[in-house]
Design an enzyme around this catalytic site. Structure first.
Site, PDB file in Angstrom:
ATOM      1  N   GLU A 166       0.808  -1.233   0.000  1.00 15.96           N
ATOM      2  CA  GLU A 166       0.000   0.000   0.000  1.00 15.96           C
ATOM      3  C   GLU A 166       0.831   1.268   0.000  1.00 15.96           C
ATOM      4  O   GLU A 166       0.722   2.098   0.897  1.00 15.96           O
ATOM      5  CB  GLU A 166      -0.953   0.006   1.193  1.00 15.96           C
ATOM      6  CG  GLU A 166      -1.960  -1.121   1.166  1.00 15.96           C
ATOM      7  CD  GLU A 166      -3.040  -0.962   2.234  1.00 15.96           C
ATOM      8  OE1 GLU A 166      -2.910  -0.090   3.097  1.00 15.96           O
ATOM      9  OE2 GLU A 166      -4.021  -1.721   2.184  1.00 15.96           O
ATOM     10  N   GLU A 374      -5.259  -8.627   0.864  1.00 15.06           N
ATOM     11  CA  GLU A 374      -5.992  -8.282   2.090  1.00 15.06           C
ATOM     12  C   GLU A 374      -7.461  -8.059   1.774  1.00 15.06           C
ATOM     13  O   GLU A 374      -7.795  -7.475   0.740  1.00 15.06           O
ATOM     14  CB  GLU A 374      -5.480  -6.973   2.726  1.00 15.06           C
ATOM     15  CG  GLU A 374      -4.170  -7.094   3.447  1.00 15.06           C
ATOM     16  CD  GLU A 374      -3.703  -5.770   4.062  1.00 15.06           C
ATOM     17  OE1 GLU A 374      -4.553  -4.936   4.447  1.00 15.06           O
ATOM     18  OE2 GLU A 374      -2.479  -5.588   4.141  1.00 15.06           O
TER      19      GLU A 374
END
Ligand code: BGP
Length: 473
Positions: A166, A374
């Protein structure tokens, strides 16, 4: 007709070093930017930190035994850079490397495929102090050296590698919202940092391929697909701007090495565009990830935002519904509530269909296999007197998302695996230990004086069955 999941589909679950390990000063580990940041008063939830976290560092065997019993196929974890190089570079700290050898060996022994994230935000503080961390191109060499050390150490043992976790989140929260280290609020610096992170990511991916590493590597992107509130062309354009600036800006560079044109022009106009030096473009275009990792939690619904409209609003870090503030870019778009979906107590919109939509967009645009690195539901959980946790809300959330993936596969997406966030409960960066995601409950609280005992939630048994049936039901 619904397609089946591939036979070798990687049913998994994920974590990150700072959020689970603890042992923050053990066996020669150096200090990371998060170790420092949580010590600044008022920065994180009730000054909760990961000093002890859920003590995975000492309890990894117990945690892996639970994974084995559940039937997990892959476990995604991150390496703490500061365990390998306490000051970011220099001599390898053998004890740190040994810990990950032990962890990986234990996973393999239990038939669980290790999935290793190189960088999940815990930058060595020494590099931040020395040259401003991600703000200097010096980090490219240091990150590549760190990555190469791990490639050599775990060659043949680890087949799935995530380069950066991320990048969009750690740069936005670190340099735009001042919510993550180094706590800066400056869009120009934010975009400069991103450019350097893209170069580091590309360098490491090229290195992996040059070394003929057996396995696959890719970045993990936090993808929040954007919708328009309605069919007013102004709002549709606003949603496209949001998709360009908040999603394509990262994914296009990972996949094509090119910034989206409208977004780049907007940044140039604002004076925020990163400087592209000679050779950068070639480097970015040369790196070819083997998969795109996607962390999916929610979608965003947008409408036109006038020039005197809202700017950066507050995130909900209270766990009370409705405490987030509207946010957007004046003159472009603002994020509004989607009336068709429900929200968690942290105001995250629950939208399984959005995952299908996101997977279809990625497939059409990039034709690349996706690893869902995720996806999960952060909620309060209650431990009953019999040490049970009836988290039917989590089962509902996850099963709807599993179904959406199956539909996306039927649509033509190639999905390699699905990692839920998270395996055990763990530290939420800004929300402490109250916001839980795990299949395994950990008795840990904000005072960090829980017993750290592990209890299987109802969702643990649900996922066990999903894995057994390869997602058929
Ligand atoms: C992702 C991060 C994870 C994890 C997750 C849940 O952005 O990669 O590390 O924290 O989000 O977020 P939160 O803890 O804020 O609920």
């Amino acid at each position: 007709k619904l397609a089946s999941f591939p036979k070798d589909f990687l049913w998994g679950s994920a974590s990150a070093a700072y959020q689970v390990e603890g042992a923050w000063q053990e066996d020669g580990k150096g200090v990371s930017v998060w170790d420092e940041f949580v010590r600044i008063p008022g920065k994180t939830f009730k000054a909760t930190n990961g000093d002890m976290a859920v003590d995975h560092y000492h309890r990894y065997k117990e945690d892996i035994a639970l994974m084995k019993e559940q039937g997990l196929k892959t476990y995604r974890f991150s390496v703490a850079w500061t365990r390998i190089f306490p000051n970011g570079r220099g001599e390898v700290n053998q004890k740190g490397l040994e810990f990950y050898h032990d962890l990986i060996d234990e996973l393999i022994k239990n038939d669980i495929e290790p999935m290793l994230t190189l960088y999940h935000w815990d930058l060595p503080q020494a590099l931040q102090d020395e040259y401003g961390g991600w703000e200097s191109r010096k980090i490219i060499d240091d990150f590549t050296n760190y990555a190469t050390t791990l490639f050599e150490a775990f060659r043949g043992k680890v087949h799935y590698w995530v380069s950066l976790n991320e990048q969009n989140v750690f740069t936005s929260l670190g340099y735009m919202l001042a919510a993550h280290p180094p706590g800066v609020q400056d869009p120009k610096r934010m975009y400069a940092v991103n450019h350097i992170a893209f170069l580091a990511n590309a360098t490491v991916i090229n290195k992996f391929h040059e070394m003929n590493m057996p396995g696959k590597i890719g970045p993990s992107f936090a993808y929040t697909p954007n919708y328009s509130i309605d069919s007013n062309p102004k709002n549709v354009l606003a949603a496209e701007d949001a998709e360009d600036l908040m999603a394509n800006y990262w994914m296009d560079v990972y996949m094509w090495g090119k910034y989206p044109i409208a977004a780049r022009n907007y940044l140039l106009e604002q004076g925020w565009a990163p400087e592209i030096e000679e050779g950068d473009q070639e480097l970015l275009e040369s790196a070819k990830p083997d998969f795109l990792g996607i962390n999916y939690y929610q979608t965003a619904t947008n409408m036109f935002n006038p020039l005197d409209g809202v700017g950066m609003g507050k995130m909900n870090t209270t766990g009370k519904k409705g405490t987030s503030e509207e946010s957007g870019i004046p003159g472009m778009y603002k994020k509004v509530d989607n009336p068709f979906v429900n929200r968690t107590n942290w105001d995250w919109e629950i939208d399984p269909e959005g995952l299908r939509i996101g997977l279809r967009r990625i497939t059409s645009r990039y034709r690349i296999p996706v690893m869902i690195t995720e996806n999960g539901l952060g909620e309060y959980d209650k431990l009953t007197e019999n040490n049970e946790i009836h988290d039917e809300y989590r089962i509902e959330y996850l099963s709807n998302h599993v179904h959406a993936i199956r539909e996306a596969i039927s649509d033509g997406a190639t999905v390699l695996g699905y990692c839920t966030w998270s395996y055990t409960d763990l530290l939420s960066w800004l929300n402490g230990y109250q916001k839980r995601y795990g299949f395994v409950y950990v008795d840990q609280d904000e005072n960090q004086d829980g017993s750290l005992a592990r209890y299987k939630k109802d969702s643990y048994y649900w996922y066990q069955k999903v894995i057994q049936e390869n997602g058929e039901n």
